[in-house]
Design an enzyme around this catalytic site. Structure first.
Site, PDB file in Angstrom:
ATOM      1  N   CYS A  24       0.819  -1.222   0.000  1.00 49.73           N
ATOM      2  CA  CYS A  24       0.000   0.000   0.000  1.00 49.73           C
ATOM      3  C   CYS A  24       0.847   1.264   0.000  1.00 49.73           C
ATOM      4  O   CYS A  24       0.327   2.368  -0.171  1.00 49.73           O
ATOM      5  CB  CYS A  24      -0.948   0.001   1.187  1.00 49.73           C
ATOM      6  SG  CYS A  24      -1.864  -1.529   1.354  1.00 49.73           S
ATOM      7  N   HIS A  64      -3.118   6.848   2.658  1.00 51.00           N
ATOM      8  CA  HIS A  64      -3.604   5.542   2.216  1.00 51.00           C
ATOM      9  C   HIS A  64      -4.992   5.296   2.815  1.00 51.00           C
ATOM     10  O   HIS A  64      -5.225   5.566   3.992  1.00 51.00           O
ATOM     11  CB  HIS A  64      -2.614   4.462   2.675  1.00 51.00           C
ATOM     12  CG  HIS A  64      -3.117   3.071   2.492  1.00 51.00           C
ATOM     13  ND1 HIS A  64      -3.738   2.650   1.330  1.00 51.00           N
ATOM     14  CD2 HIS A  64      -3.120   2.000   3.331  1.00 51.00           C
ATOM     15  CE1 HIS A  64      -4.075   1.387   1.467  1.00 51.00           C
ATOM     16  NE2 HIS A  64      -3.731   0.973   2.661  1.00 51.00           N
ATOM     17  N   ASN A 122     -10.283  -0.465   0.358  1.00 46.88           N
ATOM     18  CA  ASN A 122      -8.818  -0.371   0.382  1.00 46.88           C
ATOM     19  C   ASN A 122      -8.273  -0.991  -0.904  1.00 46.88           C
ATOM     20  O   ASN A 122      -8.352  -2.209  -1.087  1.00 46.88           O
ATOM     21  CB  ASN A 122      -8.299  -1.114   1.625  1.00 46.88           C
ATOM     22  CG  ASN A 122      -6.780  -1.093   1.745  1.00 46.88           C
ATOM     23  OD1 ASN A 122      -6.074  -0.873   0.766  1.00 46.88           O
ATOM     24  ND2 ASN A 122      -6.289  -1.354   2.940  1.00 46.88           N
TER      25      ASN A 122
HETATM   26  O1  UT7 Z   1      -3.763  -1.631   3.810  1.00 50.89           O
HETATM   27  C1  UT7 Z   1      -2.885  -2.147   4.711  1.00 50.89           C
HETATM   28  C2  UT7 Z   1      -3.027  -1.524   6.033  1.00 50.89           C
HETATM   29  N1  UT7 Z   1      -4.148  -2.111   6.732  1.00 50.89           N
HETATM   30  C3  UT7 Z   1      -4.740  -1.472   7.708  1.00 50.89           C
HETATM   31  O2  UT7 Z   1      -4.397  -0.341   8.008  1.00 50.89           O
HETATM   32  C4  UT7 Z   1      -5.818  -2.192   8.488  1.00 50.89           C
HETATM   33  C5  UT7 Z   1      -5.796  -1.767   9.922  1.00 50.89           C
HETATM   34  N2  UT7 Z   1      -6.790  -2.445  10.753  1.00 50.89           N
HETATM   35  C6  UT7 Z   1      -8.094  -2.169  10.696  1.00 50.89           C
HETATM   36  O3  UT7 Z   1      -8.548  -1.385   9.884  1.00 50.89           O
HETATM   37  C7  UT7 Z   1      -8.982  -2.804  11.731  1.00 50.89           C
HETATM   38  O4  UT7 Z   1      -8.186  -3.508  12.665  1.00 50.89           O
HETATM   39  C8  UT7 Z   1     -10.059  -3.776  11.158  1.00 50.89           C
HETATM   40  C9  UT7 Z   1     -11.104  -2.964  10.429  1.00 50.89           C
HETATM   41  C10 UT7 Z   1      -9.411  -4.778  10.227  1.00 50.89           C
HETATM   42  C11 UT7 Z   1     -10.762  -4.509  12.290  1.00 50.89           C
HETATM   43  O5  UT7 Z   1     -11.331  -3.578  13.187  1.00 50.89           O
HETATM   44  P1  UT7 Z   1     -11.046  -3.691  14.748  1.00 50.89           P
HETATM   45  O6  UT7 Z   1     -11.789  -2.595  15.393  1.00 50.89           O
HETATM   46  O7  UT7 Z   1      -9.543  -3.702  14.955  1.00 50.89           O
HETATM   47  O8  UT7 Z   1     -11.687  -5.086  15.114  1.00 50.89           O
HETATM   48  P2  UT7 Z   1     -11.125  -6.216  16.087  1.00 50.89           P
HETATM   49  O9  UT7 Z   1     -10.345  -7.184  15.324  1.00 50.89           O
HETATM   50  O10 UT7 Z   1     -10.492  -5.581  17.299  1.00 50.89           O
HETATM   51  O11 UT7 Z   1     -12.451  -6.894  16.597  1.00 50.89           O
HETATM   52  C12 UT7 Z   1     -13.396  -6.152  17.414  1.00 50.89           C
HETATM   53  C13 UT7 Z   1     -14.666  -6.967  17.536  1.00 50.89           C
HETATM   54  C14 UT7 Z   1     -14.441  -8.404  18.001  1.00 50.89           C
HETATM   55  O12 UT7 Z   1     -15.576  -8.776  18.782  1.00 50.89           O
HETATM   56  P3  UT7 Z   1     -15.511  -8.734  20.395  1.00 50.89           P
HETATM   57  O13 UT7 Z   1     -14.384  -9.666  20.769  1.00 50.89           O
HETATM   58  O14 UT7 Z   1     -15.247  -7.318  20.762  1.00 50.89           O
HETATM   59  O15 UT7 Z   1     -16.869  -9.214  20.792  1.00 50.89           O
HETATM   60  C15 UT7 Z   1     -14.458  -9.198  16.707  1.00 50.89           C
HETATM   61  O16 UT7 Z   1     -14.866 -10.533  16.904  1.00 50.89           O
HETATM   62  O17 UT7 Z   1     -15.305  -7.060  16.252  1.00 50.89           O
HETATM   63  C16 UT7 Z   1     -15.466  -8.455  15.892  1.00 50.89           C
HETATM   64  N3  UT7 Z   1     -15.235  -8.573  14.455  1.00 50.89           N
HETATM   65  C17 UT7 Z   1     -16.178  -8.475  13.542  1.00 50.89           C
HETATM   66  N4  UT7 Z   1     -17.501  -8.274  13.645  1.00 50.89           N
HETATM   67  C18 UT7 Z   1     -18.218  -8.207  12.505  1.00 50.89           C
HETATM   68  C19 UT7 Z   1     -14.031  -8.760  13.841  1.00 50.89           C
HETATM   69  N5  UT7 Z   1     -14.215  -8.791  12.510  1.00 50.89           N
HETATM   70  C20 UT7 Z   1     -15.525  -8.604  12.296  1.00 50.89           C
HETATM   71  C21 UT7 Z   1     -16.328  -8.543  11.143  1.00 50.89           C
HETATM   72  N6  UT7 Z   1     -17.644  -8.333  11.280  1.00 50.89           N
HETATM   73  N7  UT7 Z   1     -15.794  -8.639   9.910  1.00 50.89           N
END
Ligand code: UT7
Length: 334
Positions: free
Chosen positions: A119, A256, A287
């Site tokens: 990216c 990005h 993205n």
């Molecule tokens: O391009 C390269 C660079 N990439 C990036 O910059 C990506 C950076 N990361 C992100 O954008 C975020 O970490 C994500 C959007 C990928 C994920 O968001 P998050 O807020 O970090 O989610 P998380 O993994 O901390 O999960 C939070 C909650 C969890 O539930 P509990 O444990 O709080 O009950 C997950 O199980 O959200 C849940 N969860 C989802 N729920 C619905 C994780 N993935 C999903 C999903 N749909 N797809």
């Protein structure tokens, strides 16, 4: 004694973008990953993204973006002496996507190569193009970021399937009578190399170790999120300092497009004033990795034509982990 060529200052002369026709709303993705439209919007800002048609290639998309950039710059392809193409999704190891592109565009003699900086690839390319022009190696350079990420996406992967999408963006960079591109701040955090991966390897596919699994992207979302908010705002401030531009002198921030919350946090950390227009193309593009910064630039200029010629901070970051950023003068109105 070796005679050293010297060039001129450089600037972005035009930007072009291409997005595939198919609009994919969150509702089309959520059932396979037990998610919801609301969760994806809140956590990433993404409402829709574009997917390429099965027969639409990286080269098709790059060609369309380049033709638009060339036409907006009023520069014919014969004048382009160098093509830098950033991608991680061209499905051939060699020859490069850049050489396929110059053949299509009708100048098979230009210097052409691909860069693999995920990216950050487009911003790596802008830095190189500017330095090539300043040193006299090149005069007119096409820098292209293009991805068909859907070819390397596991649509059942809850951590990635809702994020990534397809598209292409390109800029023509050429000589200038004033500095139009500031010094590039770039680097890596390779200790976190595992945070974003495209695996299994082609070797494992060949020898059966992949168990029939096609190479696809995986990422540790939270690790990348924290790194981006903490480190990329610092890199942005370094790019501003290197260009001797204060945050209040900026007109636009075009990072990005990975997550709207990351974008907002970076702007807060860098204390960008309210008047700085912030690109949030992620809402309708998702993205698109190497394509995201030029696509966001093209969309921002469509929406805010008054920003043509203004100062923008660009920053790309991703798998490696790697990053690059610079302050640029946005291209003039075509
Ligand atoms: O391009 C390269 C660079 N990439 C990036 O910059 C990506 C950076 N990361 C992100 O954008 C975020 O970490 C994500 C959007 C990928 C994920 O968001 P998050 O807020 O970090 O989610 P998380 O993994 O901390 O999960 C939070 C909650 C969890 O539930 P509990 O444990 O709080 O009950 C997950 O199980 O959200 C849940 N969860 C989802 N729920 C619905 C994780 N993935 C999903 C999903 N749909 N797809």
């Amino acid at each position: 004694m070796i005679h050293v060529r010297t060039g001129t200052d450089s600037q972005i002369l035009s930007v072009g973008g291409y997005q595939p026709a198919r609009v994919v709303p969150n509702s089309e993705i959520v059932d396979r990953i037990d998610s919801s439209d609301e969760w994806i919007r809140q956590r990433t800002g993404i409402e829709t993204r574009r997917y390429a048609a099965p027969d639409e290639s990286v080269i098709d998309m790059a060609e369309a973006a380049c033709r638009q950039a060339l036409s907006r710059a009023g520069i014919s392809m014969e004048k382009i002496d160098t093509v830098i193409l950033a991608t991680i999704t061209y499905p051939y190891q060699t020859p490069s996507a850049a050489t396929a592109l110059i053949l299509r565009l009708g100048n098979p003699k230009a210097a052409a190569f691909d860069i693999s900086a995920a990216c950050a690839g487009f911003c790596y390319g802008v830095g190189m193009a500017s330095d090539f022009i300043r040193s006299g190696t090149s005069k007119y350079v096409l820098v292209v970021g293009v991805e068909k990420l859907t070819d390397f996406l596991d649509l059942d992967d809850r951590a990635t399937s809702f994020i990534f999408a397809d598209g292409a963006g390109a800029v023509v960079i050429g000589p200038s009578d004033h500095p139009g591109i500031g010094p590039t701040i770039w680097g890596s955090d390779a200790d976190s190399r595992d945070a974003i991966l495209l695996e299994p390897s082609w070797n494992d596919v060949k020898n059966g170790a992949a168990g029939g699994v096609w190479p696809h992207l995986s990422q540790q979302g939270q690790t990348v999120f924290r790194w981006a908010v903490f480190s990329m705002s610092k890199a942005g401030l370094r790019a501003l300092a290197a260009a001797h531009v204060r945050p209040d002198q900026l007109d636009a921030f075009i990072p990005h497009q990975a997550n709207s919350r990351i974008i907002e946090s970076m702007a807060r950390e860098m204390k960008l004033p309210e008047k700085v227009v912030i690109a949030q193309d992620i809402r309708t593009s998702g993205n698109t990795s190497a394509a995201s910064v030029p696509l966001a630039m093209a969309a921002l200029l469509e929406e805010h034509p008054e920003l043509h010629g203004g100062l923008a901070l660009l920053i790309g970051y991703g798998a490696g982990l790697v990053y690059a950023g610079q302050v640029v003068q946005l291209p003039p109105k075509p």
